[in-house]
Each structure stands twice: as C-alpha cells, then as structure tokens.
Design a protein around this motif. Sequence first.
Motif, mmCIF file in Angstrom:
data_model
loop_
_atom_site.group_PDB
_atom_site.id
_atom_site.type_symbol
_atom_site.label_atom_id
_atom_site.label_comp_id
_atom_site.label_asym_id
_atom_site.label_seq_id
_atom_site.Cartn_x
_atom_site.Cartn_y
_atom_site.Cartn_z
ATOM 1 N N ASP A 168 -6.845 -5.249 -12.375
ATOM 2 C CA ASP A 168 -8.218 -5.008 -12.818
ATOM 3 C C ASP A 168 -8.244 -4.631 -14.301
ATOM 4 O O ASP A 168 -7.355 -3.929 -14.797
ATOM 5 N N LYS B 34 -9.332 1.617 -8.630
ATOM 6 C CA LYS B 34 -9.009 0.322 -9.217
ATOM 7 C C LYS B 34 -7.730 -0.222 -8.579
ATOM 8 O O LYS B 34 -6.906 0.530 -8.070
ATOM 9 N N THR C 179 -5.506 -3.040 -18.861
ATOM 10 C CA THR C 179 -5.332 -3.708 -17.576
ATOM 11 C C THR C 179 -4.469 -2.851 -16.671
ATOM 12 O O THR C 179 -3.427 -2.343 -17.102
#
Length: 287
Positions: free
Chosen positions: A244, A240, A206
């Motif tokens: 995310d 990103k 993550t």
Amino acid sequence: MAKDNKKSKLKQKLTDKYRLVILNEDTFQERFSLKLSRLNVFVLGGVFSIILITLTTLLIAFTSLREYIPGYSSTELKRKATRLTYESDSLKTKLAILENYAKAIKPVLTGEIEPEDIDSVQAESQKKRIDESKLNATKTDSLFREQVEDDDLFLFTNGANDKANIVFFAPVTGSITQKFDAVEKHYAIDIVAKTDTPVKAVADGTVIFAEWTAETGYVIMVQHSSEFVSVYKHNGNLLKNQGDFVKSGEVIASVGSTGELTTGPHLHFELWNNGYPVNPVNYIDFE
C-alpha cells in the motif's frame, strides 16, 4: 359460526384474569396479590427467555469463559502456535543448510573427489612462512588503528545522511521513555501513548512489511524517498497492508502492547537511512 366461537373462547382463555395471592398460613392475612392472565404469562416468559439467552451469549463472547467451550482457542494457545510456527520455519532452514552441506561433502566421503596431497600442502605452507617480526605495530600504526576504531565505532551514524531531503511527520506525540542508544544496540526510541492512539506515517512511502511477529507483535515498515525506512513496532492493530502507498500523516496503525518484549502501551519507532540506523530525534519533533 363454530370457528368464531372457538376463536372467541381461545381469546377469552388468554385474556381471562386470574389473581395470584400470597397469604399468611396462620392468620390468612393477604400479603401479596397479583393479577395475571395466560397472555401476560406467555409474554413475560418469552421476554425473560430472550433476555437470558442474550446475557448468556454476551457473557460467553466477551469474557474468558469462551475458552472452556469446544471450538474456541485461548490467547496463550495462539501465542504458542505462533512461536511454534516460527521455530518450525527455523528448523526447516537449518535442515536445508545441513542437506546442502551433506550434498557438498558426499563426493569427498565416497571418493568421487580425491583430497589434495597433504605433504604437498605442508611443503607449500613452509615456503610461505611469515616473518613475525614485521607484524609488530609501530607507534604511528597504533595511533592510526585507534583513530580507525573510533571512526568505525559509530559507523551507522557517520554512514547515514545527516540532512534529510524530506520533512518527517511525528508518528505519535508523547514522552520518550527510552532513547536511541547505539552502545546498548537500542536503535530506536520508545514513546508512551494511550492504547488505540493513531500511529501515522512519518512521510510518503510504500508499505514493505506489515505482519505479526512473536517478539514485537504487529510490525509495519514503510519505505520512503532518499533511502529512508521507518519501522513501527508493538502496534495494537495494522490498518495498511504490504504494497500500500501511504501519505505523510496518514494513519497506518494504532498504539498497543503486543509482542513478548513489550513493556506496556507504547510505540517502538526506528528510522533507517541507507541501511544504517539513525536517531529519530535528529529528524522529528515528538513533543
């Protein structure tokens, strides 16, 4: 009929042919001639105007000339603005610390809190005098101290897990220009790669940080399992956002040369485990 006559006359005026002739003034010899009509002149003038406007727009949009036009800001100005933003944040933090300190010391200065009796404190300290002769280290103590200092010197590698429970994917492949050096506090490796080369996530995880920093440019950090965190710095851009979820081998950024500390297009890659930096070469094959 009158309207038709007007239309035909207008059409005739637009399509009437004219000859543009360039003559020698002395001999009247014809040097150049060109057939023209009003319609051709209008069309050529319109096309030339469109081309001129397009070239002017491209010249302003993709060159440094746009910095001289009101409303556009230069790259140097953006860098200064970013640096000033971070400096202002630091000043706010220091100001908050000073305000808290002033609030804490204010009761003492105003007399709301009575200071301790100095004589009683001195008397208490005299009762607790330390025998300095007991502080001299023995030979056994000195050897033990040297062993502890050697162990603590590289605590960040001993405290981390030597064996990972996950398989890491190389973020980029290329030659390593600067290796992991704990003594110089370079807790990363620098990998040379071409600009816009895809930067890939080393494992599933993550995104916990994806922002611009003044010193290291675009930075992205990914939290993985087994308490691993991978850090990618000096990126050209980020693909990103924070929060995310990324898969192993997924493209998360591109190689660039952003930040004040950059030395050219490369990837500054760090790998942390349980809060300690580890040598990425021990886990990933970059060749």
